[in-house]
Design a protein around this motif. Structure first.
Motif, PDB file in Angstrom:
ATOM      1  N   LEU A   1      -3.827  -5.145  -5.850  1.00 32.40           N
ATOM      2  CA  LEU A   1      -3.758  -4.888  -4.410  1.00 32.40           C
ATOM      3  C   LEU A   1      -5.025  -5.357  -3.711  1.00 32.40           C
ATOM      4  O   LEU A   1      -4.977  -6.050  -2.685  1.00 32.40           O
ATOM      5  CB  LEU A   1      -3.641  -3.386  -4.158  1.00 32.40           C
ATOM      6  N   VAL A   2      -6.172  -4.959  -4.273  1.00 34.01           N
ATOM      7  CA  VAL A   2      -7.443  -5.307  -3.636  1.00 34.01           C
ATOM      8  C   VAL A   2      -7.617  -6.822  -3.602  1.00 34.01           C
ATOM      9  O   VAL A   2      -8.034  -7.402  -2.597  1.00 34.01           O
ATOM     10  CB  VAL A   2      -8.614  -4.639  -4.380  1.00 34.01           C
ATOM     11  N   MET A   3      -7.269  -7.461  -4.727  1.00 35.70           N
ATOM     12  CA  MET A   3      -7.438  -8.913  -4.776  1.00 35.70           C
ATOM     13  C   MET A   3      -6.496  -9.596  -3.794  1.00 35.70           C
ATOM     14  O   MET A   3      -6.869 -10.549  -3.111  1.00 35.70           O
ATOM     15  CB  MET A   3      -7.203  -9.411  -6.205  1.00 35.70           C
TER      16      MET A   3
ATOM     17  N   TYR B   1       2.438   1.622  -3.326  1.00 35.87           N
ATOM     18  CA  TYR B   1       1.474   2.091  -4.331  1.00 35.87           C
ATOM     19  C   TYR B   1       1.278   3.588  -4.208  1.00 35.87           C
ATOM     20  O   TYR B   1       1.236   4.314  -5.204  1.00 35.87           O
ATOM     21  CB  TYR B   1       0.148   1.352  -4.142  1.00 35.87           C
TER      22      TYR B   1
ATOM     23  N   SER C   1      -3.597   1.447 -12.199  1.00 36.59           N
ATOM     24  CA  SER C   1      -4.905   0.820 -11.987  1.00 36.59           C
ATOM     25  C   SER C   1      -4.776  -0.687 -11.875  1.00 36.59           C
ATOM     26  O   SER C   1      -5.440  -1.315 -11.058  1.00 36.59           O
ATOM     27  CB  SER C   1      -5.850   1.135 -13.139  1.00 36.59           C
TER      28      SER C   1
ATOM     29  N   LEU D   1      -0.638  -6.725   3.536  1.00 37.23           N
ATOM     30  CA  LEU D   1       0.077  -6.349   2.323  1.00 37.23           C
ATOM     31  C   LEU D   1       1.568  -6.184   2.628  1.00 37.23           C
ATOM     32  O   LEU D   1       2.311  -5.646   1.833  1.00 37.23           O
ATOM     33  CB  LEU D   1      -0.482  -5.044   1.757  1.00 37.23           C
TER      34      LEU D   1
ATOM     35  N   TRP E   1      -5.383  -8.347  -1.088  1.00 36.89           N
ATOM     36  CA  TRP E   1      -5.925  -8.068   0.247  1.00 36.89           C
ATOM     37  C   TRP E   1      -6.987  -9.093   0.610  1.00 36.89           C
ATOM     38  O   TRP E   1      -7.047  -9.594   1.729  1.00 36.89           O
ATOM     39  CB  TRP E   1      -6.485  -6.652   0.228  1.00 36.89           C
ATOM     40  N   ARG E   2      -7.857  -9.403  -0.375  1.00 39.24           N
ATOM     41  CA  ARG E   2      -8.897 -10.396  -0.115  1.00 39.24           C
ATOM     42  C   ARG E   2      -8.289 -11.766   0.134  1.00 39.24           C
ATOM     43  O   ARG E   2      -8.700 -12.483   1.035  1.00 39.24           O
ATOM     44  CB  ARG E   2      -9.852 -10.507  -1.318  1.00 39.24           C
TER      45      ARG E   2
ATOM     46  N   PHE F   1       0.831  -1.204   0.000  1.00 37.79           N
ATOM     47  CA  PHE F   1       0.000   0.000   0.000  1.00 37.79           C
ATOM     48  C   PHE F   1       0.863   1.250   0.000  1.00 37.79           C
ATOM     49  O   PHE F   1       0.661   2.169  -0.794  1.00 37.79           O
ATOM     50  CB  PHE F   1      -0.935   0.000   1.209  1.00 37.79           C
TER      51      PHE F   1
ATOM     52  N   LEU G   1      -3.623  -1.359  -8.498  1.00 34.79           N
ATOM     53  CA  LEU G   1      -4.690  -1.209  -7.502  1.00 34.79           C
ATOM     54  C   LEU G   1      -5.592  -2.444  -7.490  1.00 34.79           C
ATOM     55  O   LEU G   1      -5.926  -2.985  -6.427  1.00 34.79           O
ATOM     56  CB  LEU G   1      -5.504   0.056  -7.804  1.00 34.79           C
ATOM     57  N   ALA G   2      -5.960  -2.892  -8.691  1.00 31.19           N
ATOM     58  CA  ALA G   2      -6.806  -4.086  -8.775  1.00 31.19           C
ATOM     59  C   ALA G   2      -6.113  -5.270  -8.108  1.00 31.19           C
ATOM     60  O   ALA G   2      -6.718  -6.011  -7.324  1.00 31.19           O
ATOM     61  CB  ALA G   2      -7.123  -4.397 -10.230  1.00 31.19           C
TER      62      ALA G   2
END
Lengths: 503, 133, 487
Positions: C178-180, C134, C172, C189, C182-183, C131, C175-176
Motif C-alpha cells: 500500500l505504502v509503495m 485494508y 503486513s 489508492l 501510494w508513493r 485503504f 501494508l508495505a
C-alpha cells in the motif's frame, strides 16, 4: 483581562502549573480530599484549554515568540511557540487529565497517606509544568532547568509508594538521569562557548555562518546532547533504568512517565537540534543517520525484550523502549513525512501507552495477578478494562481506525520518501512484534479457560472507567479523524526542517 | 605534538573538567556503595561548573562590577557564573533526593551497598517463591 | 438514499452485535431474532442494490476524506458478487448455527462476533479503495479470531494463534505494498483510477508491488505455501468452518486478489508485465497439491479444508488467465464453490453432531441413518467434481473455455486431472455411507437437527437450480466482465 490572559498565555501556562503545584501542600488541611484532587484536575484542564488555544493560534497564524517580562532577547528569556509546542501541549493535556482522574479514585490508598497523596499531586503538576515548559521554551538554559525539574519530579514520583522495589528503581533512575543531565549541561556549555548565546534563535544565526570553523567541537556538543537526552528518553541501549522505574511505580505514575516524561526530552532534543543548530548543519554532520540506526535497533530490541517478559507492566515498559525507537526513527529519517510521523507518534504513543498502563494497573490491582500467564479467563470478568486494553493493543499494532496507524503510516511514507527500505522492514517488523507481545494478553484473558473457579472481581471504580474510556475514545478519534493532528505534525516538521531541506 | 601539549596546558581548566567528569561518571557507574555513587555524581556536576566558569573567564579580567574610573578594565563574563548558581541549586536538590532515597534503602535493607541489596532481595524472592510452591 | 442503504447493510450487523453483547446469555429467543433480522435485512439490501446497479448500470461511490487518506465505498459488480455470496450464505449459516450451537454455553460471545464478522465482510465487499479494504481486511482477522478459538481448548488456541500469525504477516505485506503504491501513484489508492496511474513507475517497481499484494492476500486465499492456517483452523465449530473457511475469510483473500489483478493493476498492464505464467504455475501447483493431500486426509473436515485450498486456486486460475472467459469462470466458481462447499461442511457438521463421527473411515452406513444429510452431501460433492446437472459444472466449463482461449493446454490437463482427483476423494465417501454397515442403528434427532437440516437442503436445491438454469447468473457475470474488459 481576557486579552491580557490571551497575550501572555505561553508563560501563564507554566506559571499556573508551577504555582498550583506549590499551592497544593498548603491544602493539606482541606477536609475533603476530593476537593484537592478536583483542584488539580481543574488546573490541568485549564492549562489544556490554554494549550488548545496556542495550538490553534499556531495553526492559524504560524509560529511566534513570546518575550518574558518585556526584556527582549538575547538579554531576556524568550518562549518560542511553534507547531511542535502545539502538538506536545495537546499530548500533555490529553494524557495528564485522564491519568489524574484515574489516580484520584484510590490515590490515598495507593500511596499510603493523605500527606503523601498531596505530594504526589505536587510532583504530578511539577512534571506537567516541566513538560509544558519544554514545549514552549526558546532558551537553552531554560531547557536545562525544565529538564532538571522533570527529572527530579519523575524520579520522585516513581517512589510514591515508598516500597523497596520502587525506591531502588528510583535511585537507579536518578543516578543515570543525572549523568544524562551532566552530558546535556556539557553540550549546552559547548554551544555557549561557540556562540556566546543561550537563545535558540540566536545560536542558530551565529552557527549558520561560523560553524565551518569548528566542526569537531560542534560534533562533540551534538554527541553530548544525544547521549544526555538519549539516557533520559530511554533510547536503546541507554534504557536500562526504564523497565524497573516504569514497572514498579504506582499505576498513574507509570502511565505519565511512559506516555509523557520520556517524550519531553525528545522535544528538548528536537529543539536543540533543529531550532538551535539548524537542519542544514545537522544533515551535514551525519548525526541523523546515527539516530535512525539507534531508532531501528531500539524498535526491534525493545520488542524482543518485551516478548520475553511475563510480567504485564514490565512488558509494557519494554514496549515503551521499542516505541521510543519509532520516534527516533522518524527524527532520523529527516524528511517532512518521516519527522511528522515521529512527532505524531509522540501523541499517539502517549495516549495509547497511558491507556495500556492504566488498564494494566487496574488488572493488577483488582486481581492481584501481575503475570500475563495467570490472567486466564479474566477477560469476561472485567470486560471494560480488557476492552480498552484491546483498543490500546490494536492501536499499538497499528490497525487502521486507531491512532497508532496514522503515525506508522506517516513513518512508512517517510521511509519510502528517503528510499530507505530497511526502515520499512523494521517498521512493519516492529508492528508484528507488537502484535506478538500484546495479543497474548488478550488471548489468555479472553479465550483461555482458567483452571481455578473465578471469583467475580469487581470492576474498577466509576471514575477510573471513565478515564480509561476517555483515552480509548481519544485513540479512536485520532485514528478516524487525524486531520488536525496530522496538519500540526506536518507544520512542525516543516518548520523544524526548514525550507533548505526541500531544495 | 609539542603544539598540542602547549594547547592542552593553555586550556588546563578544560582538561581538568574532562578528567573530573570522567572520574565522576566512572564512580557512579562502577561503585556499589550508594553513597560513593552520590559523591561521584557531585564530582561530575562539579566538573561541569568548572567547564562553564572557565568558559566565561578572561585572563586578567576582574569581577563584573562596573568601575567607571578605569575604562581599560576587562570584565569576566558574568552569565556562566549566574547559570552555575542555578546548576548548583539543581545539584543540591538531586543530592538531597538521592540521600533521602539512600536513607530509605538503609532502613529497608540495613545496608547502603547495592550488591548487598541485590543479594538480600534475591534471597527474599527465592524464599518467597519456595514457600509458595 | 444509496448511501444510507450501504451504511445500513454494513453497520446493522455491528449494531446487532452490540445488542447481543448486552442482552444476557439466557434470552435465547431475543438473540436469535436479532441475528436473523439483521442478517436478513442486510442480505435484502445487498440484493436490492444488486438489482439497482445492474439495471441502471451506474456504480455509486461514496467518499469521506480523512487527512491524506480517504474512506471510499464503491458498489460495482465485482464487489457485489462477494457481498452477495457472503450476506446470503450468512443467513443460512445463522439458522444452522442456532441448531448447532444450541447446547453451547457461550452463545452470546459466539453470535456477537458472528454478526460483527458479517458487517466487516460487507465492508470488504463494498470498499472503494485499497485503504478502506485494508482496514476491513485487518478487522476481519480480529473479529473472526474469537470464532476460531471458540472451543477454548489448547488445540483451538494454538490454531487460533497460527491463524493470527499468518493473517498479520499477510496484512503486513499488504501494508508495505500500500505504502509503495501510494508513493508510485502520488497518493491515490482508488479502484478504477489506479490502472492508469502507473505511467512513471518502472516495471520492476510495479512487479514488486503486485507480488507483495499477491503474497498478502494469498495468505487468506490459502495459496500454497501460505495455506498452513486453514487446515488447523478446522478446530472451530462447524458453522464457523463452513462460513469463514469456505465462504467469507478465504473468499476475502480471493476477492483481494481479484481486486488487485483487475481493479488495481488491470489486465492489460499485467499482460505487459508478463507475470501471468508465474502466477498460473503457482496456482496450478496449489490445485494439484490440494487435491492430492485431500485424498490422504481421514478427518472429514480436514479433507474438506484441503479441497477448499484446491478449489480456491481454481478461482485464482480463472482470474490469472486475464481473459474474459477466465474471469467469468472465476466469478462463477466463487459463487458456486461457496454455495456447494458450505453444504458439505453443514453435512459434515450434522454427522459429527448426531453420530460423533468425524473421520471418513467411520462413515460406513451412516447414510442409512441420515439419508437426507448424506444425500445432499453426495449430490453436492458431484457438483464439486464438476458434473451436470449441478452448478459446479458451469464454472469449470468456463474455466476450460478460458484456458482454451488463452492457448494454455497444460492448464486444461491440470483441470481434468484435478477433476478426477476430486472424484477420487469425494465419491467413496458417499458410496460407503450408503453401502457400509454402521455400528449404531439409530440416531435421536432433536429440534436442533431440523434447524441444521433445513439450510442444508435449501442450498442443495439451489445448487441444482443453478446447475439447470445457469443463465440466472448471466447479468452479474456480464456486469463484472463489462467492468474490466471492453468487449
Amino acid at each position: 483581562m481576557a486579552a491580557a490572559v490571551k497575550d501572555n498565555l505561553p508563560v501563564l501556562l507554566i506559571v499556573t502549573l508551577l504555582s498550583s503545584a506549590y499551592l497544593l501542600p498548603i491544602l493539606t488541611r482541606v477536609r475533603k480530599f476530593r476537593l484537592v484532587e478536583f483542584f488539580a484536575v481543574f488546573v490541568l484542564a485549564l492549562t489544556f484549554t490554554g494549550g488548545v488555544v496556542l495550538a490553534y493560534k499556531v495553526l492559524a497564524t504560524g509560529a511566534f515568540n513570546y518575550i518574558v517580562g518585556g526584556w527582549p532577547a538575547p538579554w531576556g528569556i524568550e518562549l518560542t511557540i511553534n507547531a511542535l509546542s502545539g502538538i506536545f501541549l495537546l499530548t500533555i493535556g490529553l494524557v495528564t487529565i485522564p491519568i489524574l482522574l484515574y489516580a484520584s479514585a484510590d490515590l490515598v490508598e495507593e500511596v499510603g497517606s493523605r500527606q503523601r497523596a498531596i505530594w504526589f499531586l505536587t510532583l504530578f503538576l511539577l512534571l506537567t509544568a516541566a513538560a509544558s515548559g519544554l514545549a514552549v521554551t526558546g532558551d537553552m538554559f531554560n531547557i536545562f532547568v525544565f529538564v532538571e525539574v522533570a527529572t527530579i519530579a519523575s524520579c520522585a514520583i516513581v517512589s510514591a509508594r515508598n516500597d523497596a522495589a520502587s525506591v531502588e528503581a528510583t535511585f537507579k533512575y536518578l543516578m543515570l538521569a543525572t549523568i544524562g543531565s551532566g552530558f546535556v549541561l556539557l553540550g549546552i556549555g559547548f554551544l555557549y562557548m561557540l556562540t556566546g548565546n543561550l537563545n535558540l534563535n540566536f545560536i542558530n544565526m551565529e552557527l549558520s555562518t561560523t560553524w565551518h570553523n569548528y566542526p569537531t567541537a560542534l560534533w562533540m556538543a551534538m554527541s553530548f546532547f544525544t547521549v544526555g537526552f538519549g539516557v533520559k528518553s530511554a533510547l536503546f541501549p541507554l534504557h536500562v533504568w526504564l523497565p524497573d522505574a516504569h514497572s514498579t511505580a504506582i499505576t498513574p505514575a507509570s502511565a505519565v512517565l511512559s506516555s509523557l516524561a520520556v517524550k519531553g526530552y525528545i522535544v528538548a532534543l528536537l529543539k536543540v537540534f533543529y531550532l538551535a543548530v539548524g537542519a542544514k548543519i545537522i544533515f551535514a554532520l551525519p548525526i541523523t543517520n546515527i539516530l535512525l540506526l539507534l531508532g531501528m535497533i531500539a524498535i526491534i530490541a525493545g520488542a524482543l525484550f518485551a516478548l520475553s517478559q511475563d510480567e504485564l507492566k514490565r512488558r509494557l515498559a519494554f514496549s515503551t523502549v521499542s516505541q521510543i525507537g519509532y520516534i527516533f526513527l522518524g527524527i532520523g529519517l529527516g524528511t517532512i513525512q518521516g519527522l511528522a510521523g515521529g512527532l505524531l507518534h509522540i501523541l499517539s504513543h502517549g495516549i495509547t501507552k497511558a491507556l495500556l498502563f492504566l488498564a494494566a494497573g487496574t488488572i493488577v490491582k483488582r486481581t492481584g495477578k501481575t503475570r500475563i500467564s495467570h490472567l486466564s479467563g479474566l477477560g469476561f470478568e472485567m470486560p471494560i478494562t480488557f476492552g480498552v486494553f484491546a483498543v490500546g493493543t490494536l492501536s499499538m499494532i497499528g490497525i487502521p481506525l486507531f491512532s497508532g496507524f496514522v503515525s506508522k503510516w506517516q513513518l512508512l511514507l517517510g521511509s519510502l520518501e528517503k528510499g530507505n527500505y530497511l526502515a520499512v522492514l523494521v517498521l512493519i517488523g516492529g508492528s508484528l512484534l507488537a502484535a506478538a507481545y500484546l495479543l497474548p494478553v488478550l488471548r489468555v484473558a479472553f479465550f483461555q479457560k482458567s483452571e481455578e473457579e473465578q471469583i467475580r472481581e469487581p470492576e474498577a471504580p466509576y471514575v477510573q472507567k471513565v478515564a480509561m474510556l476517555f483515552l480509548a475514545v481519544v485513540i479512536i478519534f485520532v485514528g478516524m479523524f487525524p486531520g488536525i493532528f496530522l496538519e500540526l505534525a506536518r507544520q512542525a516538521a516543516e518548520s523544524l526542517l526548514g525550507m533548505e531541506v526541500l531544495l | 605534538m609539542g603544539e598540542f601539549l602547549q594547547r592542552l596546558l593553555q586550556n588546563y581548566p578544560y582538561v581538568f573538567a574532562a578528567i573530573l567528569f570522567g572520574i565522576g561518571t566512572f564512580t557512579v557507574l562502577t561503585h556499589s556503595n550508594l553513597l560513593k555513587k552520590v559523591i561521584g555524581i557531585n564530582i561530575m556536576e562539579g566538573s561541569t561548573y568548572l567547564f562553564f566558569v572557565a568558559a566565561g573567564n578572561i585572563r586578567g579580567g576582574v569581577a563584573p562590577i562596573q568601575d567607571m574610573s578605569d575604562p581599560n578594565l576587562v570584565y569576566v563574563n558574568p552569565l556562566p557564573q549566574a547559570l552555575m548558581l542555578t546548576g548548583i541549586v539543581v545539584s543540591v536538590s538531586v543530592t538531597a533526593l538521592s540521600l533521602a532515597l539512600i536513607m530509605r534503602l538503609y532502613k529497608l535493607y540495613g545496608t547502603v551497598d547495592s550488591r548487598e541489596i541485590n543479594r538480600i532481595r534475591n534471597e527474599v524472592r527465592a524464599s518467597g517463591s519456595s514457600s509458595k510452591g | 438514499m444509496i448511501l444510507v442503504l450501504i451504511l445500513t447493510a454494513i453497520l446493522i450487523s455491528t449494531l446487532g452485535a452490540l445488542w447481543i453483547a448486552i442482552i444476557p446469555e439466557e434470552s435465547k429467543k431475543e438473540r436469535n431474532l436479532v441475528v436473523t433480522t439483521t442478517l436478513v435485512i442486510s442480505a435484502a439490501i445487498v440484493w436490492g442494490l444488486l438489482v439497482y446497479i445492474l439495471s441502471t448500470g451506474n456504480y455509486p461511490v461514496i467518499e469521506v476524506p480523512l487527512a491524506s487518506l480517504k474512506w471510499r465505498l464503491l458498489l460495482d459488480p465485482l464487489g457485489m458478487t462477494y457481498g452477495l455470496i457472503a450476506s446470503t450464505l450468512w443467513v443460512f449459516a445463522a439458522i444452522y448455527s442456532f441448531g448447532y450451537m444450541s447446547k453451547d454455553r457461550r452463545q452470546r460471545k459466539f453470535f456477537s462476533f458472528f454478526l460483527l464478522s458479517a458487517g466487516i465482510t460487507l465492508g470488504i465487499a463494498f470498499s472503494g479503495n485499497l485503504f478502506t479494504m485494508y482496514l476491513f481486511y485487518e478487522l476481519l482477522t480480529f473479529a473472526t479470531y474469537p470464532l476460531v478459538v471458540h472451543q477454548g481448548t489448547k488445540e483451538a488456541l494454538e490454531s487460533g494463534t497460527k491463524y493470527i500469525k499468518y493473517s498479520l504477516v499477510g496484512a503486513s505485506f499488504i501494508l508495505a505494498a500500500l505504502v509503495m503504491l501510494w508513493r508510485v501513484t502520488g497518493g491515490t489508492l482508488d479502484f478504477g483510477a489506479l490502472p492508469t496511474l502507473f505511467g512513471v513507475a518502472s516495471s520492476g517497481q510495479v512487479a514488486t508491488i503486485f507480488f507483495l499484494f499477491i503474497l498478502g492476500f494469498g495468505v487468506k486465499a490459502a495459496v500454497m505455501p501460505l495455506h498452513g492456517w486453514l487446515p488447523s483452523a478446522m478446530v472451530a465449530p462447524t458453522p464457523v468452518s463452513a462460513l469463514l473457511h469456505a465462504v467469507a475469510v478465504v473468499n476475502a483473500g480471493v476477492f483481494g486478489i481479484l481486486r488487485t489483478v483487475y481493479s488495481v493493476f488491470g489486465p492489460s498492464l499485467l499482460l505487459e508485465l508478463n507475470v501471468r505464467w508465474i502466477l498460473l504455475v503457482i496456482v496450478s501447483i496449489t490445485i494439484l497439491m490440494g487435491s492430492l493431500i485431500a485424498i490422504k486426509q481421514d478427518v472429514l473436515k480436514k479433507r474438506l479444508a484441503y479441497s477448499t485450498i484446491s478449489q480456491l486456486a481454481y478461482i485464482l486460475l480463472g482470474a490469472f488467465m486475464l481473459h474474459p472467459l477466465g474471469l467469468a469462470g472465476a466469478i462463477l466458481h466463487m459463487i458456486f464453490h461457496s454455495t456447494l462447499k458450505i453444504v458439505l461442511f453443514f453435512a459434515a457438521g450434522i454427522v459429527a453432531e448426531e453420530t460423533s463421527y468425524v473421520k471418513v473411515s467411520e462413515l460406513g452406513g451412516v447414510g442409512k441413518l441420515l439419508p437426507l444429510t448424506l444425500g445432499s452431501f453426495g449430490l453436492v460433492s458431484l457438483g464439486m467434481i464438476g458434473m451436470l446437472p449441478l452448478s459446479g459444472f458451469w464454472s469449470k466449463y468456463y474455466l476450460l473455455q478460458g484456458s482454451l482461449n488463452t492457448g494454455s493446454w497444460p492448464i486444461l490437463a491440470i483441470l481434468l486431472v484435478s477433476g478426477l482427483l476430486n472424484a477420487f476423494y469425494f465419491i467413496p465417501i458417499t458410496i460407503s455411507a450408503f453401502t457400509g454397515k454402521a455400528e449404531i442403528n439409530e440416531v435421536t434427532k432433536g429440534s436442533s437437527f431440523v434447524l441444521m437440516l433445513v439450510p442444508t437442503l435449501i442450498l442443495t436445491v439451489l445448487a441444482l437450480v443453478f446447475g439447470l438454469l445457469p443463465g440466472l447468473t448471466l447479468p452479474l457475470v456480464n456486469g463484472v466482465i463489462g467492468q474490466f474488459f471492453s468487449l
